[in-house]
Design a protein around this motif. Structure first.
Motif, PDB file in Angstrom:
ATOM      1  N   LEU A 101       5.153  20.522  31.995  1.00 52.54           N
ATOM      2  CA  LEU A 101       5.956  19.886  30.932  1.00 52.54           C
ATOM      3  C   LEU A 101       7.168  20.726  30.500  1.00 52.54           C
ATOM      4  CD1 LEU A 101       5.960  18.175  28.435  1.00 52.54           C
ATOM      5  CD2 LEU A 101       4.725  19.711  27.210  1.00 52.54           C
ATOM      6  N   ALA A 102       7.199  22.209  30.679  1.00 55.35           N
ATOM      7  CA  ALA A 102       8.225  23.018  30.632  1.00 55.35           C
ATOM      8  C   ALA A 102       9.237  22.571  31.470  1.00 55.35           C
ATOM      9  CB  ALA A 102       7.920  24.422  30.902  1.00 55.35           C
ATOM     10  N   GLY A 103       9.006  22.248  32.383  1.00 56.52           N
ATOM     11  CA  GLY A 103      10.031  21.730  33.735  1.00 56.52           C
ATOM     12  C   GLY A 103      10.614  20.619  33.228  1.00 56.52           C
ATOM     13  N   LYS A 104      10.069  19.704  32.530  1.00 57.27           N
ATOM     14  CA  LYS A 104      10.814  18.336  32.156  1.00 57.27           C
ATOM     15  C   LYS A 104      11.577  18.619  30.922  1.00 57.27           C
ATOM     16  CE  LYS A 104       8.625  16.302  35.707  1.00 57.27           C
ATOM     17  NZ  LYS A 104       9.542  16.418  36.957  1.00 57.27           N
ATOM     18  N   VAL A 105      11.001  19.561  30.060  1.00 58.59           N
ATOM     19  CA  VAL A 105      11.669  19.646  29.028  1.00 58.59           C
ATOM     20  C   VAL A 105      13.038  20.499  29.004  1.00 58.59           C
ATOM     21  CG1 VAL A 105      11.633  21.174  26.772  1.00 58.59           C
ATOM     22  CG2 VAL A 105       9.624  19.828  27.619  1.00 58.59           C
ATOM     23  N   SER A 106      12.831  21.303  30.077  1.00 57.23           N
ATOM     24  CA  SER A 106      14.088  22.114  30.401  1.00 57.23           C
ATOM     25  C   SER A 106      15.296  21.206  30.920  1.00 57.23           C
ATOM     26  CB  SER A 106      13.750  23.078  31.666  1.00 57.23           C
ATOM     27  OG  SER A 106      14.856  23.487  31.894  1.00 57.23           O
ATOM     28  N   ILE A 107      14.823  20.055  31.802  1.00 62.33           N
ATOM     29  CA  ILE A 107      15.665  18.779  32.254  1.00 62.33           C
ATOM     30  C   ILE A 107      16.283  18.208  31.101  1.00 62.33           C
ATOM     31  CG2 ILE A 107      16.096  16.888  33.693  1.00 62.33           C
ATOM     32  CD1 ILE A 107      13.646  17.860  35.430  1.00 62.33           C
ATOM     33  N   ALA A 108      15.225  17.883  30.116  1.00 57.84           N
ATOM     34  CA  ALA A 108      15.583  16.903  28.987  1.00 57.84           C
ATOM     35  C   ALA A 108      16.839  17.686  28.191  1.00 57.84           C
ATOM     36  CB  ALA A 108      14.601  16.727  28.054  1.00 57.84           C
ATOM     37  N   ALA A 109      16.373  18.901  27.847  1.00 59.47           N
ATOM     38  CA  ALA A 109      17.291  19.792  27.132  1.00 59.47           C
ATOM     39  C   ALA A 109      18.779  19.850  27.917  1.00 59.47           C
ATOM     40  CB  ALA A 109      16.815  21.081  26.914  1.00 59.47           C
ATOM     41  N   LYS A 110      18.718  20.162  28.981  1.00 63.79           N
ATOM     42  CA  LYS A 110      19.986  20.162  29.904  1.00 63.79           C
ATOM     43  C   LYS A 110      20.765  18.731  29.807  1.00 63.79           C
ATOM     44  CE  LYS A 110      19.109  23.828  33.431  1.00 63.79           C
ATOM     45  NZ  LYS A 110      17.733  23.934  32.473  1.00 63.79           N
ATOM     46  N   GLU A 111      20.185  17.653  29.866  1.00 63.04           N
ATOM     47  CA  GLU A 111      20.828  16.469  29.890  1.00 63.04           C
ATOM     48  C   GLU A 111      21.357  16.447  28.319  1.00 63.04           C
ATOM     49  OE1 GLU A 111      21.535  14.302  32.102  1.00 63.04           O
ATOM     50  OE2 GLU A 111      22.780  12.904  30.786  1.00 63.04           O
ATOM     51  N   ASP A 112      20.588  16.641  27.316  1.00 61.46           N
ATOM     52  CA  ASP A 112      21.075  16.409  25.817  1.00 61.46           C
ATOM     53  C   ASP A 112      22.426  17.307  25.502  1.00 61.46           C
ATOM     54  OD1 ASP A 112      19.354  14.459  25.039  1.00 61.46           O
ATOM     55  OD2 ASP A 112      17.580  16.152  24.508  1.00 61.46           O
TER      56      ASP A 112
END
Ligand SMILES: C[S@@+](CC[C@H](N)C(=O)[O-])C[C@H]1O[C@@H](n2cnc3c(N)ncnc32)[C@H](O)[C@@H]1O
Lengths: 218, 286
Positions: free
Chosen positions: B240-251
């Protein structure tokens, strides 16, 4: 179908502008194919300018080559029709809201005579680099200090040039009589402008009026 | 007319000006949007403070009201319900079953009414009662404001960080941003840091408010992790942390909505983890 102003058509109680970008709808309005090209319906319930035209506005300062500063462009509903009208001029669209700007930017991209500026109409200095050439102001900011805002921007116009001011009487003081508020606003505007025509927007928009103002010799 | 303006116009190149405007405006909108993450951070912190305030008020009202009707605390465990009953019914001799039924079921209403008659508590005069009732009202207001803030956070995070919002919900997204300090910082963090983000703060809350002890970061609050067997939680939270990190980068750096893909690939990963675990288990039994 009558062309009542440049690129503005009327049939009965319906108003249209000639679509600058054929096929494009900006806010879900109807498109109409005619011998004079594609027309875009101009909804008086969505646009104060359309409402006053239908109510018989006589002084229409928008010309084919007008260079308009539009203060409070929001998502560009009215601004897009202005852009249809001034097809040899342009519209500088200013709004403070970055949320509104997110919708306005793509609209401006699709209309080559529109230019988006994120800015506060209280501080014309901040967008001065975009307003050098303008010869008309359209203002619809729905703020309590709307008359003052117009006066702050007045130096961008030469004497004899026009401003259209939308006055929202409710945003100034909820308790006071809207008619009185409109009168007061017009008085302060007359520091810099002759007020040539005032039309209230009922029944399309309650507690609103639109004033056509001509810049005085300063 | 040969005005200054008309002369300027001759030299002005609208096309170039327009290009410049797009560049500038797009940049400013981005910048401004990112700056509003601070509003969300403030709101999250306000929520925690309002929770503390409400808890303090509830404790005070209970202590105070116990002077008058000590048995009520055992009969009404839900703190907001407790405050509401005091606000609306006020004194012990008004605790009639039919009035209480507006707040609790008929049986409990009867019990509260009966215990009120034989209460060990002392009488209380209106003047004293009024202060106490006002305090109860304040506690209720604090809770209402808290709920409104939570709605506000949902709405704002959806605008500011659509990908994080879609993955985690507004509250958890906002807590992560608050913990990181800003969306920018969150976006620049490695996933391994995101995974443990908030562990210290959670420990503090654990001591202060008795919420479950946190060996892990904020993202451990994510339902899919809480609901998993203990042994799988670490792996799932890493995924989850991996995906969250990608989401934050895109945002922060981009502006596309990639949440569907992220959620899908996270769910696939969870399935794989669960499958892997059940295979292992099966192996042991053989
Ligand atoms: C009533 S809406 C305009 C609707 C638009 N004229 C139309 O008819 O399509 C008012 C807009 O003014 C903007 N506004 C408010 N204060 C402003 C300011 N000081 N400078 C620029 N825009 C402002 C708001 O963000 C909002 O988008």
């Amino acid at each position: 179908m009558n062309e009542i102003f440049h690129n503005v058509f009327r049939e009965g109680n319906k108003l249209y502008t000639k679509n600058l970008v054929p096929g494009q709808r900006v806010y879900g309005e109807k498109l109409l194919e005619t011998g004079r090209g594609e027309l875009r319906e101009w909804n008086p319930n969505r646009s104060k300018l359309a409402a006053v035209i239908l109510k018989g506005l006589k002084t229409f300062p928008l010309k084919q080559d007008s260079k308009v500063l539009y203060l409070g462009a929001a998502q560009g509903t009215t601004a897009s029709h202005v852009s249809d009208v001034v097809d040899k001029g342009y519209v500088i669209c200013v709004d403070v809201s970055s949320k509104a700007m997110e919708e306005l930017i793509p609209l401006c991209e699709s209309r080559q005579n529109m230019l988006p500026v994120l800015g506060d109409a209280n501080r014309p200095g901040e967008y001065a680099k975009y307003t050098l050439g303008i010869n008309m102001i359209y203002q619809d900011v729905a703020q309590p200090n709307q008359a003052k805002i117009l006066l702050k921007n007045a130096s961008l116009l030469d004497p004899g040039e026009y401003a259209i001011l939308c006055i929202k009487s409710r945003s100034i003081d909820v308790a006071e009589d809207p008619k009185k508020i409109i009168k007061k606003e017009l008085e302060s505007v007359s520091d810099g402008f002759f007020v040539r025509e005032v039309i209230d927007l009922e029944p399309y928009h309650m507690d609103h009026a639109l004033a056509v103002c001509e810049k005085k010799l300063s | 007319m040969l005005t200054v303006k008309n002369i300027m116009l001759v030299f002005m190149d609208f096309k170039k000006l327009r290009e410049k405007a797009f560049k500038e405006t797009i940049n400013e909108v981005r910048k401004e949007k990112k700056e509003t993450d601070n509003l969300v951070v403030q709101a999250v912190e306000a929520i925690d403070e309002l929770d503390d305030i409400t808890n303090i008020i509830v404790e005070r009202v209970k202590n105070w009201y116990a002077f008058h009707y000590p048995e009520l605390e055992k009969l009404v465990k839900d703190p907001m319900l407790y405050l509401l009953i005091i606000k609306e019914i006020k004194s012990r001799d008004q605790m009639l079953a039919e009035k209480l039924e507006r707040f609790v079921g008929p049986e409990r209403a009867k019990a509260i009414a009966e215990k009120a008659v034989g209460s060990m508590g002392a009488e209380i005069v209106d003047k004293d009662l009024q202060r106490l009732v006002h305090l109860a009202e304040l506690g209720i207001h604090a809770r209402q404001e808290r709920d409104e803030l939570a709605d506000y956070i949902e709405e704002r995070t959806k605008e500011i960080t659509p990908n994080l919002h879609a993955m985690l919900g507004g509250m958890l997204a906002a807590r992560l941003i608050a913990r990181a300090g800003s969306l920018e910082r969150l976006a620049k963090m490695p996933a391994s840091t995101v995974q443990v983000l908030g562990a210290e703060k959670a420990l503090f809350a654990h001591l202060r408010r008795g919420v479950p002890s946190p060996k892990h970061g904020l993202i451990f609050q994510f339902p899919q992790i809480i609901q998993s067997p203990k042994k799988q939680r670490g792996k799932i939270s890493r995924a989850l942390a991996g995906k969250v990190s990608i989401a934050a980068k895109e945002d922060f750096f981009g502006n596309k909505d990639i949440s569907k893909e992220l959620i899908q690939s996270f769910e696939k990963r969870v399935e794989a983890i669960k499958e892997g675990a059940s295979k292992k288990k099966g192996g042991k039994h053989e």
